[in-house]
Motif scaffolding. Structure first.
Motif, PDB file in Angstrom:
ATOM      1  N   ARG A   1       0.841  -1.203   0.000  1.00 33.43           N
ATOM      2  CA  ARG A   1       0.000   0.000   0.000  1.00 33.43           C
ATOM      3  C   ARG A   1       0.877   1.255   0.000  1.00 33.43           C
ATOM      4  O   ARG A   1       0.595   2.225  -0.722  1.00 33.43           O
ATOM      5  CB  ARG A   1      -0.921   0.006   1.222  1.00 33.43           C
ATOM      6  N   LYS A   2       1.937   1.241   0.775  1.00 36.35           N
ATOM      7  CA  LYS A   2       2.826   2.407   0.843  1.00 36.35           C
ATOM      8  C   LYS A   2       3.592   2.609  -0.457  1.00 36.35           C
ATOM      9  O   LYS A   2       3.810   3.745  -0.881  1.00 36.35           O
ATOM     10  CB  LYS A   2       3.781   2.272   2.029  1.00 36.35           C
ATOM     11  N   TYR A   3       3.994   1.493  -1.099  1.00 34.86           N
ATOM     12  CA  TYR A   3       4.646   1.616  -2.409  1.00 34.86           C
ATOM     13  C   TYR A   3       3.693   2.266  -3.410  1.00 34.86           C
ATOM     14  O   TYR A   3       4.088   3.138  -4.192  1.00 34.86           O
ATOM     15  CB  TYR A   3       5.089   0.253  -2.944  1.00 34.86           C
ATOM     16  N   ALA A   4       2.434   1.844  -3.394  1.00 36.08           N
ATOM     17  CA  ALA A   4       1.438   2.402  -4.312  1.00 36.08           C
ATOM     18  C   ALA A   4       1.225   3.889  -4.020  1.00 36.08           C
ATOM     19  O   ALA A   4       1.159   4.720  -4.953  1.00 36.08           O
ATOM     20  CB  ALA A   4       0.116   1.631  -4.197  1.00 36.08           C
ATOM     21  N   ALA A   5       1.142   4.241  -2.710  1.00 39.11           N
ATOM     22  CA  ALA A   5       0.964   5.654  -2.348  1.00 39.11           C
ATOM     23  C   ALA A   5       2.176   6.474  -2.783  1.00 39.11           C
ATOM     24  O   ALA A   5       2.028   7.591  -3.319  1.00 39.11           O
ATOM     25  CB  ALA A   5       0.749   5.782  -0.834  1.00 39.11           C
ATOM     26  N   ARG A   6       3.373   5.926  -2.571  1.00 35.77           N
ATOM     27  CA  ARG A   6       4.582   6.644  -2.984  1.00 35.77           C
ATOM     28  C   ARG A   6       4.602   6.852  -4.496  1.00 35.77           C
ATOM     29  O   ARG A   6       4.982   7.930  -4.977  1.00 35.77           O
ATOM     30  CB  ARG A   6       5.823   5.884  -2.538  1.00 35.77           C
ATOM     31  N   ALA A   7       4.176   5.839  -5.235  1.00 32.32           N
ATOM     32  CA  ALA A   7       4.119   5.972  -6.703  1.00 32.32           C
ATOM     33  C   ALA A   7       3.126   7.063  -7.096  1.00 32.32           C
ATOM     34  O   ALA A   7       3.390   7.845  -8.038  1.00 32.32           O
ATOM     35  CB  ALA A   7       3.742   4.631  -7.333  1.00 32.32           C
ATOM     36  N   GLU A   8       2.010   7.153  -6.384  1.00 30.68           N
ATOM     37  CA  GLU A   8       1.030   8.221  -6.657  1.00 30.68           C
ATOM     38  C   GLU A   8       1.626   9.594  -6.341  1.00 30.68           C
ATOM     39  O   GLU A   8       1.425  10.546  -7.089  1.00 30.68           O
ATOM     40  CB  GLU A   8      -0.250   8.006  -5.844  1.00 30.68           C
ATOM     41  N   TYR A   9       2.365   9.682  -5.209  1.00 30.57           N
ATOM     42  CA  TYR A   9       3.041  10.947  -4.891  1.00 30.57           C
ATOM     43  C   TYR A   9       4.044  11.309  -5.970  1.00 30.57           C
ATOM     44  O   TYR A   9       4.108  12.469  -6.399  1.00 30.57           O
ATOM     45  CB  TYR A   9       3.765  10.858  -3.538  1.00 30.57           C
ATOM     46  N   ASP A  10       4.841  10.332  -6.413  1.00 30.91           N
ATOM     47  CA  ASP A  10       5.825  10.586  -7.476  1.00 30.91           C
ATOM     48  C   ASP A  10       5.138  11.094  -8.737  1.00 30.91           C
ATOM     49  O   ASP A  10       5.614  12.048  -9.374  1.00 30.91           O
ATOM     50  CB  ASP A  10       6.627   9.316  -7.782  1.00 30.91           C
ATOM     51  N   LYS A  11       4.016  10.484  -9.089  1.00 35.74           N
ATOM     52  CA  LYS A  11       3.263  10.889 -10.285  1.00 35.74           C
ATOM     53  C   LYS A  11       2.727  12.309 -10.115  1.00 35.74           C
ATOM     54  O   LYS A  11       2.855  13.142 -11.036  1.00 35.74           O
ATOM     55  CB  LYS A  11       2.112   9.912 -10.523  1.00 35.74           C
ATOM     56  N   ALA A  12       2.156  12.603  -8.934  1.00 33.08           N
ATOM     57  CA  ALA A  12       1.607  13.943  -8.688  1.00 33.08           C
ATOM     58  C   ALA A  12       2.715  14.991  -8.715  1.00 33.08           C
ATOM     59  O   ALA A  12       2.545  16.081  -9.294  1.00 33.08           O
ATOM     60  CB  ALA A  12       0.875  13.975  -7.341  1.00 33.08           C
ATOM     61  N   ILE A  13       3.850  14.674  -8.101  1.00 31.55           N
ATOM     62  CA  ILE A  13       4.977  15.619  -8.099  1.00 31.55           C
ATOM     63  C   ILE A  13       5.460  15.860  -9.522  1.00 31.55           C
ATOM     64  O   ILE A  13       5.699  17.009  -9.928  1.00 31.55           O
ATOM     65  CB  ILE A  13       6.123  15.097  -7.192  1.00 31.55           C
ATOM     66  N   SER A  14       5.614  14.783 -10.292  1.00 28.55           N
ATOM     67  CA  SER A  14       6.084  14.920 -11.673  1.00 28.55           C
ATOM     68  C   SER A  14       5.111  15.757 -12.510  1.00 28.55           C
ATOM     69  O   SER A  14       5.533  16.664 -13.253  1.00 28.55           O
ATOM     70  CB  SER A  14       6.257  13.531 -12.285  1.00 28.55           C
ATOM     71  N   GLU A  15       3.822  15.469 -12.376  1.00 27.02           N
ATOM     72  CA  GLU A  15       2.825  16.237 -13.150  1.00 27.02           C
ATOM     73  C   GLU A  15       2.811  17.697 -12.708  1.00 27.02           C
ATOM     74  O   GLU A  15       2.719  18.607 -13.553  1.00 27.02           O
ATOM     75  CB  GLU A  15       1.437  15.611 -12.970  1.00 27.02           C
ATOM     76  N   THR A  16       2.938  17.936 -11.398  1.00 28.50           N
ATOM     77  CA  THR A  16       2.941  19.313 -10.885  1.00 28.50           C
ATOM     78  C   THR A  16       4.179  20.058 -11.359  1.00 28.50           C
ATOM     79  O   THR A  16       4.098  21.239 -11.768  1.00 28.50           O
ATOM     80  CB  THR A  16       2.872  19.302  -9.340  1.00 28.50           C
ATOM     81  N   GLU A  17       5.337  19.390 -11.313  1.00 28.79           N
ATOM     82  CA  GLU A  17       6.565  20.035 -11.788  1.00 28.79           C
ATOM     83  C   GLU A  17       6.467  20.357 -13.271  1.00 28.79           C
ATOM     84  O   GLU A  17       6.916  21.435 -13.712  1.00 28.79           O
ATOM     85  CB  GLU A  17       7.779  19.147 -11.506  1.00 28.79           C
ATOM     86  N   ASN A  18       5.900  19.438 -14.054  1.00 30.79           N
ATOM     87  CA  ASN A  18       5.738  19.699 -15.497  1.00 30.79           C
ATOM     88  C   ASN A  18       4.798  20.880 -15.726  1.00 30.79           C
ATOM     89  O   ASN A  18       5.073  21.763 -16.566  1.00 30.79           O
ATOM     90  CB  ASN A  18       5.212  18.470 -16.224  1.00 30.79           C
ATOM     91  N   ALA A  19       3.683  20.905 -14.993  1.00 25.52           N
ATOM     92  CA  ALA A  19       2.736  22.017 -15.133  1.00 25.52           C
ATOM     93  C   ALA A  19       3.375  23.326 -14.695  1.00 25.52           C
ATOM     94  O   ALA A  19       3.219  24.360 -15.348  1.00 25.52           O
ATOM     95  CB  ALA A  19       1.467  21.740 -14.316  1.00 25.52           C
ATOM     96  N   PHE A  20       4.122  23.279 -13.578  1.00 28.59           N
ATOM     97  CA  PHE A  20       4.797  24.468 -13.094  1.00 28.59           C
ATOM     98  C   PHE A  20       5.817  24.964 -14.115  1.00 28.59           C
ATOM     99  O   PHE A  20       5.947  26.170 -14.355  1.00 28.59           O
ATOM    100  CB  PHE A  20       5.469  24.183 -11.745  1.00 28.59           C
ATOM    101  N   SER A  21       6.536  24.017 -14.712  1.00 31.03           N
ATOM    102  CA  SER A  21       7.508  24.383 -15.735  1.00 31.03           C
ATOM    103  C   SER A  21       6.811  25.065 -16.917  1.00 31.03           C
ATOM    104  O   SER A  21       7.308  26.070 -17.445  1.00 31.03           O
ATOM    105  CB  SER A  21       8.243  23.131 -16.199  1.00 31.03           C
ATOM    106  N   LYS A  22       5.668  24.546 -17.316  1.00 36.25           N
ATOM    107  CA  LYS A  22       4.914  25.171 -18.415  1.00 36.25           C
ATOM    108  C   LYS A  22       4.402  26.540 -18.014  1.00 36.25           C
ATOM    109  O   LYS A  22       4.441  27.490 -18.811  1.00 36.25           O
ATOM    110  CB  LYS A  22       3.749  24.283 -18.836  1.00 36.25           C
ATOM    111  N   ILE A  23       3.933  26.663 -16.760  1.00 37.90           N
ATOM    112  CA  ILE A  23       3.469  27.966 -16.271  1.00 37.90           C
ATOM    113  C   ILE A  23       4.629  28.954 -16.251  1.00 37.90           C
ATOM    114  O   ILE A  23       4.488  30.122 -16.655  1.00 37.90           O
ATOM    115  CB  ILE A  23       2.838  27.827 -14.860  1.00 37.90           C
ATOM    116  N   LEU A  24       5.779  28.500 -15.805  1.00 40.32           N
ATOM    117  CA  LEU A  24       6.968  29.355 -15.761  1.00 40.32           C
ATOM    118  C   LEU A  24       7.345  29.807 -17.173  1.00 40.32           C
ATOM    119  O   LEU A  24       7.643  30.994 -17.384  1.00 40.32           O
ATOM    120  CB  LEU A  24       8.132  28.606 -15.098  1.00 40.32           C
ATOM    121  N   GLU A  25       7.328  28.889 -18.114  1.00 40.28           N
ATOM    122  CA  GLU A  25       7.626  29.257 -19.513  1.00 40.28           C
ATOM    123  C   GLU A  25       6.599  30.254 -20.035  1.00 40.28           C
ATOM    124  O   GLU A  25       6.944  31.238 -20.701  1.00 40.28           O
ATOM    125  CB  GLU A  25       7.642  28.006 -20.405  1.00 40.28           C
TER     126      GLU A  25
END
Length: 131
Positions: free
Chosen positions: A85-109
């Motif tokens: 369960r914790k591995y799955a939650a960590r994978a979800e956090y990794d996905k959310a962080i990656s998507e947020t960083e990508n969106a933030f990068s696009k917003i910054l651009e």
């Protein structure tokens, strides 16, 4: 007077005494052997009982160990479930962080582009007002 040669009566008596002594010795030997056999059987029974006590002790230890193994196996299964369960939650956090960083990068651009456009337009407006 003639002696009969049928046999010596003393000789017959000696044979009888020897026979009696021999029978007594045989009886004593038989009794001694029986006592030794009984003693050996008793010793074997004592060794068997000791062996049986050790077997019972080892069987108890085995049962205790099997029980401990079952308890540890149950705990291990629960830990593995929690980890999954914790591995799955960590994978979800990794996905959310990656998507947020990508969106933030696009917003910054986009912000950089917007700032560049704004500066250019501002400069153009200044030029028009100065002319």
């Amino acid at each position: 007077y003639q002696r009969r040669v049928h046999g010596d009566p003393w000789k017959d008596l000696n044979v009888a005494k020897k026979s009696h002594i021999c029978m007594s010795e045989t009886g004593a030997t038989l009794q001694s052997t029986n006592q030794a056999l009984v003693k050996c059987i008793e010793e074997l029974r004592e060794k068997r009982e000791e062996s049986n006590r050790q077997i019972l002790k080892d069987e108890e230890e085995k049962a205790r160990m099997v029980n401990e193994i079952q308890i540890l196996t149950d705990r291990l299964n629960k830990v593995e479930e929690n980890l999954n369960r914790k591995y799955a939650a960590r994978a979800e956090y990794d996905k959310a962080i990656s998507e947020t960083e990508n969106a933030f990068s696009k917003i910054l651009e986009s912000s950089k582009t917007l700032l560049h456009v704004l500066k250019r337009e501002s400069s153009n407006l200044k030029k028009k007002t100065n002319d």
